[in-house]
Design a protein around this motif. Structure first.
Motif, PDB file in Angstrom:
ATOM      1  N   SER A 197       6.860  -8.200   4.076  1.00 55.34           N
ATOM      2  CA  SER A 197       5.471  -8.293   4.384  1.00 55.34           C
ATOM      3  C   SER A 197       4.982  -7.506   5.487  1.00 55.34           C
ATOM      4  N   ALA A 198       5.840  -7.060   6.400  1.00 60.47           N
ATOM      5  CA  ALA A 198       5.204  -6.213   7.468  1.00 60.47           C
ATOM      6  C   ALA A 198       5.066  -4.832   7.404  1.00 60.47           C
ATOM      7  N   LEU A 199       5.588  -4.403   6.205  1.00 58.22           N
ATOM      8  CA  LEU A 199       5.495  -2.891   6.389  1.00 58.22           C
ATOM      9  C   LEU A 199       4.726  -2.502   4.729  1.00 58.22           C
ATOM     10  N   ASP A 200       3.674  -2.105   4.568  1.00 57.96           N
ATOM     11  CA  ASP A 200       2.926  -1.527   3.373  1.00 57.96           C
ATOM     12  C   ASP A 200       3.039  -0.252   3.042  1.00 57.96           C
ATOM     13  N   LEU A 201       4.160  -0.165   2.222  1.00 58.63           N
ATOM     14  CA  LEU A 201       4.530   1.363   1.919  1.00 58.63           C
ATOM     15  C   LEU A 201       3.218   2.229   1.085  1.00 58.63           C
ATOM     16  N   SER A 202       2.322   1.498   0.438  1.00 54.98           N
ATOM     17  CA  SER A 202       1.248   1.811   0.010  1.00 54.98           C
ATOM     18  C   SER A 202       0.408   2.641   0.824  1.00 54.98           C
ATOM     19  N   LYS A 203       0.669   2.174   2.007  1.00 48.48           N
ATOM     20  CA  LYS A 203      -0.305   2.878   3.068  1.00 48.48           C
ATOM     21  C   LYS A 203       0.254   4.069   3.725  1.00 48.48           C
ATOM     22  N   ILE A 204       1.461   4.607   3.265  1.00 47.09           N
ATOM     23  CA  ILE A 204       1.874   6.042   3.687  1.00 47.09           C
ATOM     24  C   ILE A 204       1.013   6.995   3.261  1.00 47.09           C
ATOM     25  N   ALA A 205       0.915   7.984   4.248  1.00 45.45           N
ATOM     26  CA  ALA A 205      -0.278   9.131   3.786  1.00 45.45           C
ATOM     27  C   ALA A 205       0.758  10.121   2.795  1.00 45.45           C
ATOM     28  N   GLU A 209       2.902  18.403   8.978  1.00 45.93           N
ATOM     29  CA  GLU A 209       2.216  17.924  10.308  1.00 45.93           C
ATOM     30  C   GLU A 209       3.432  17.095  11.390  1.00 45.93           C
ATOM     31  N   SER A 210       3.267  17.543  12.687  1.00 42.86           N
ATOM     32  CA  SER A 210       4.498  16.708  13.376  1.00 42.86           C
ATOM     33  C   SER A 210       3.858  15.565  14.190  1.00 42.86           C
ATOM     34  N   GLN A 211       2.431  15.314  13.866  1.00 43.66           N
ATOM     35  CA  GLN A 211       1.983  14.069  14.638  1.00 43.66           C
ATOM     36  C   GLN A 211       0.944  13.327  13.794  1.00 43.66           C
ATOM     37  N   PRO A 212       0.684  12.159  13.764  1.00 47.48           N
ATOM     38  CA  PRO A 212       1.600  11.349  14.892  1.00 47.48           C
ATOM     39  C   PRO A 212       3.119  10.961  14.589  1.00 47.48           C
ATOM     40  N   GLY A 213       3.751  10.772  15.416  1.00 53.17           N
ATOM     41  CA  GLY A 213       5.207  10.459  15.150  1.00 53.17           C
ATOM     42  C   GLY A 213       5.937   9.595  15.823  1.00 53.17           C
ATOM     43  N   LEU A 214       7.111   9.630  16.077  1.00 50.72           N
ATOM     44  CA  LEU A 214       7.870   8.642  16.625  1.00 50.72           C
ATOM     45  C   LEU A 214       7.651   8.270  18.024  1.00 50.72           C
ATOM     46  N   ALA A 215       7.567   9.561  18.709  1.00 55.67           N
ATOM     47  CA  ALA A 215       6.832   9.159  20.124  1.00 55.67           C
ATOM     48  C   ALA A 215       5.714   8.228  20.475  1.00 55.67           C
ATOM     49  N   ASP A 216       4.462   8.618  19.308  1.00 50.79           N
ATOM     50  CA  ASP A 216       3.446   7.707  19.347  1.00 50.79           C
ATOM     51  C   ASP A 216       3.761   6.322  19.112  1.00 50.79           C
ATOM     52  N   TYR A 217       4.579   6.145  18.032  1.00 43.26           N
ATOM     53  CA  TYR A 217       4.746   4.818  17.878  1.00 43.26           C
ATOM     54  C   TYR A 217       5.543   4.360  18.719  1.00 43.26           C
ATOM     55  N   LEU A 218       6.544   4.625  19.491  1.00 44.29           N
ATOM     56  CA  LEU A 218       7.491   4.043  20.558  1.00 44.29           C
ATOM     57  C   LEU A 218       6.508   3.916  21.810  1.00 44.29           C
ATOM     58  N   ALA A 219       5.341   4.562  21.972  1.00 43.44           N
ATOM     59  CA  ALA A 219       4.425   4.345  23.137  1.00 43.44           C
ATOM     60  C   ALA A 219       3.354   3.624  22.785  1.00 43.44           C
ATOM     61  N   GLY A 220       3.629   2.971  21.589  1.00 47.82           N
ATOM     62  CA  GLY A 220       2.630   1.929  21.088  1.00 47.82           C
ATOM     63  C   GLY A 220       1.192   2.516  20.889  1.00 47.82           C
ATOM     64  N   LYS A 221       1.278   3.952  20.517  1.00 43.46           N
ATOM     65  CA  LYS A 221      -0.035   4.385  20.471  1.00 43.46           C
ATOM     66  C   LYS A 221      -0.435   4.703  18.875  1.00 43.46           C
ATOM     67  N   ALA A 222       0.548   4.362  17.981  1.00 49.78           N
ATOM     68  CA  ALA A 222       0.485   4.330  16.359  1.00 49.78           C
ATOM     69  C   ALA A 222       1.243   3.338  15.865  1.00 49.78           C
ATOM     70  N   GLY A 223       0.660   2.901  14.865  1.00 47.20           N
ATOM     71  CA  GLY A 223       1.587   1.948  13.818  1.00 47.20           C
ATOM     72  C   GLY A 223       2.511   2.580  12.984  1.00 47.20           C
ATOM     73  N   VAL A 224       3.290   1.799  12.275  1.00 45.57           N
ATOM     74  CA  VAL A 224       4.386   2.349  11.451  1.00 45.57           C
ATOM     75  C   VAL A 224       4.057   2.995  10.567  1.00 45.57           C
ATOM     76  N   GLU A 225       2.912   2.706   9.607  1.00 50.47           N
ATOM     77  CA  GLU A 225       2.734   3.217   8.537  1.00 50.47           C
ATOM     78  C   GLU A 225       1.688   4.636   8.862  1.00 50.47           C
ATOM     79  N   GLU A 226       1.122   4.728  10.022  1.00 44.70           N
ATOM     80  CA  GLU A 226       0.611   5.900  10.372  1.00 44.70           C
ATOM     81  C   GLU A 226       1.609   6.992  10.860  1.00 44.70           C
ATOM     82  N   ILE A 227       2.634   6.807  11.159  1.00 45.20           N
ATOM     83  CA  ILE A 227       3.674   7.945  11.496  1.00 45.20           C
ATOM     84  C   ILE A 227       4.375   8.241  10.351  1.00 45.20           C
ATOM     85  N   MET A 228       4.366   7.420   9.371  1.00 46.44           N
ATOM     86  CA  MET A 228       5.049   7.787   8.048  1.00 46.44           C
ATOM     87  C   MET A 228       4.383   8.840   7.175  1.00 46.44           C
TER      88      MET A 228
END
Ligand code: ATP
Ligand code: MG
Length: 314
Positions: A66-74, A166-185
């Motif tokens: 429920s928490a991760l929607d793979l269809s949102k991955i760019a 592209e290199s961004q957004p990436g893991l650092a953005d997620y860990l810093a709370g600046k991006a959601g999980v689907e956004e960085i995938m």
């Protein structure tokens, strides 16, 4: 692992320790001898591909939580560096080495549950990124396994260069709370006749780039959000491969390793000194050290091959 194997392993480790205290590792002196449990895999110098061919797989998505929607991955355009990704080839000595490494990893999983693997080494430039990306591709091309590759080196993130994306957004953005999980995938966009040139379609590979951790990389790697991320994505993937920084100069990889099931260490033939490999293993003693990958050697060492084979069947 059998007792005979353990006894052989101990004797071999002690013998190597005495003999190679200050010598560089070579194909005849496999890095696998320093590990508490070895894969003993070796990877040859890669050849430049002349006629790359890429398999394409497709299968229905795995069950979704429920928490991760793979269809949102760019889906983005990827132009992988074929010269640095021999695992994309159909055949050749390099692709065989990665298949062999993949088989060792499968064998290790038969012994103990294994899904998330951090790849690290003692020092810079030993081939961590090369090994992690090629291993991830090799896994993703096997029987439709779904693979997530994470660039966990938030200081010198390079995997996006190998994949040509592209290199961004990436893991650092997620860990810093600046991006959601689907956004960085991200995944490679579908290859059509119009956009096929120079592109590889890897439908089973998902990538999280490094983002830019800069001087906050150490703090970010210690964030509990990394462990949460792994737990969140785990149900959706067969394998999670995490590239990382070298363990001796900085602590990031040791932090990330705590959330992974196992760690593969890379030693570079003719370059990595035995004490460096030993210290790297010691830094990761709190983690499940799977073994060493001996990178950039001409031939697979006999001892490593023997140990890798027996380690999983004894
Ligand atoms: N088996 C190999 N054969 C030939 N070149 C290789 C091999 N492995 C790595 N290289 C090259 O060596 C360089 C360093 O490799 P890589 O970036 O994978 O190392 P790294 O350990 O990730 O480095 P860093 O610590 O800076 O992140 C790259 O240019 C890569 O293409
Ligand atoms: Mg690297």
């Amino acid at each position: 692992m059998s007792r005979i194997y353990e006894a052989l392993q101990k004797a071999e480790s002690e013998r190597k320790l005495e003999r190679h205290e200050r010598e560089p590792l070579t194909p005849e002196q496999p890095a696998s001898a320093v590990s508490p449990s070895q894969t003993g895999a070796a990877v040859a110098e890669y050849d430049i591909p002349s006629a790359p061919a890429v398999e394409a797989f497709s299968r229905p998505s795995a069950a979704m939580g429920s928490a991760l929607d793979l269809s949102k991955i760019a889906r983005r355009p990827w132009t992988p560096s074929l010269a640095q990704l021999p695992a994309l080839l159909e055949r050749g000595p390099s692709v065989e080495q990665f298949r062999s490494l993949r088989s060792r990893v499968f064998e290790l999983r038969d012994i103990k549950p294994l899904k998330s693997i951090l790849v690290s080494s003692g020092m810079p430039q030993e081939g961590k990124s090369f090994i992690s990306t090629n291993l991830a591709i090799s896994l993703a091309r096997h029987k439709n396994s779904k693979v997530l590759l994470i660039d966990g080196d938030m200081r010198r993130y390079t995997l996006h260069e190998l994949l040509g994306c592209e290199s961004q957004p990436g893991l650092a953005d997620y860990l810093a709370g600046k991006a959601g999980v689907e956004e960085i995938m991200q995944q490679a966009e579908r290859v059509t006749e119009e956009n096929a040139l120079g592109k590889a379609f890897l439908p089973n590979l998902t990538f999280i780039a490094g983002g830019n951790g800069g001087d906050k990389a150490a703090d970010l790697s210690g964030s509990p959000r990394f462990g949460e991320l792994i737990k969140l994505v785990e149900p959706h993937y067969d394998w999670i491969i995490v590239d990382s920084s070298p363990v001796l100069p900085v602590s990031d990889a040791v932090n990330l390793a705590r959330s992974c099931d196992g760690v593969l260490l890379v030693a570079r033939g003719g370059i990595t000194k035995f004490p460096v490999a030993q210290r790297a293993a010691s830094e990761l003693k709190a983690s499940n050290l799977l073994g060493f990958v001996l990178n950039a050697v001409e031939e697979q060492p006999q001892v490593g091959g023997y140990y890798g084979y027996d380690a999983t069947r004894g």
